[in-house]
Design a protein around this motif. Structure first.
Motif, PDB file in Angstrom:
ATOM      1  N   ALA A 188      38.621  49.052  35.250  1.00  0.00           N
ATOM      2  CA  ALA A 188      38.799  48.834  36.623  1.00  0.00           C
ATOM      3  C   ALA A 188      38.516  47.480  37.210  1.00  0.00           C
ATOM      4  N   ALA A 189      39.263  47.206  38.204  1.00  0.00           N
ATOM      5  CA  ALA A 189      39.376  45.943  38.701  1.00  0.00           C
ATOM      6  C   ALA A 189      38.988  45.974  40.235  1.00  0.00           C
ATOM      7  N   ILE A 190      38.203  45.182  40.707  1.00  0.00           N
ATOM      8  CA  ILE A 190      37.597  45.169  42.265  1.00  0.00           C
ATOM      9  C   ILE A 190      38.673  44.037  42.737  1.00  0.00           C
ATOM     10  N   ARG A 191      39.290  44.078  43.850  1.00  0.00           N
ATOM     11  CA  ARG A 191      39.626  43.258  44.613  1.00  0.00           C
ATOM     12  C   ARG A 191      38.890  42.782  45.880  1.00  0.00           C
ATOM     13  N   SER A 192      38.501  41.721  45.838  1.00  0.00           N
ATOM     14  CA  SER A 192      37.240  41.448  46.932  1.00  0.00           C
ATOM     15  C   SER A 192      37.837  40.194  47.902  1.00  0.00           C
TER      16      SER A 192
END
Length: 208
Positions: A151-155
């Motif tokens: 999973a990759a969080i885009r902040s």
């Protein structure tokens, strides 16, 4: 769990290390220079993220990788994608269960249809920090093509104020100048590391 934190000496990385220890996990901290000091439950591994053999030394007997690398302030502005590029071939070899990564909210996901707001965000970054944007987007492309659990969080822009516990994941892109508490991001990364199922997602994180 044993969690390998890439970029453990950075602003987010330090919070992830601290949070992981508070949750009872063991931490392997991958750093270029050891500025963390001695901490119970933390194994420091010094290395170069551009050197795959160097990275592999830190991947012995781990369960989860949390990638907190950031390209701002680096020479080549490609450290996030290089980190992902170097760990992915090793994940199955070392039976790593999951990879959790982080990038900016301006980065477009592969095949994502961008609306006017997203195009505005992307245009601003293409002018101000084109290498940073391309670095984040390449990391998402490589994760998306991989066969691992990720999973990759885009902040959005990270700050040190607002209530860190009030955040949410969203499919809707934040406004270009949105901000979020840096500790919220660290908490979210750990929440995904511990989740039963993450479904290879690239959510945005927003203040809740």
């Amino acid at each position: 769990m044993k969690i390998l934190v890439l970029g453990a000496s950075g602003k987010v990385g330090r919070l992830v290390v601290e949070g992981a220890l508070n949750r009872g996990h063991k931490v392997i901290a991958f750093v270029h220079k050891n500025s963390l000091g001695d901490q119970s439950g933390v194994k420091i591994v010094r290395g170069d993220i551009y050197d795959q053999k160097s990275v592999e030394k830190a991947m012995q007997d781990i369960d989860i990788i949390i990638n907190c690398l950031g390209s701002w302030g680096t020479k080549n502005k490609d450290i996030v994608s290089k980190g992902i590029e170097n760990i992915l071939p090793l994940v199955k070899k070392h039976k790593v269960k999951r990879v959790i990564s982080l990038t900016g909210h301006g980065a477009a996901a592969p095949n994502e249809k961008l609306g006017s707001l997203a195009n505005l965000s992307r245009h601003i970054l293409l002018v101000l920090a084109p290498k940073i944007l391309k670095d984040g987007e390449k990391s998402l492309v490589d994760l998306n093509k991989s066969k691992v659990d990720w999973a990759a969080i885009r902040s959005p822009i990270m700050v040190n104020f607002f209530d860190a516990t009030k955040f949410t994941f969203s499919e809707e892109r934040p406004w270009p100048l949105s901000v979020i508490n840096r500790k919220s991001v660290a908490i979210a990364l750990l929440d995904l590391a511990e989740a039963k199922k993450i479904e290879n997602q690239m959510p945005f994180i927003k203040r809740g």
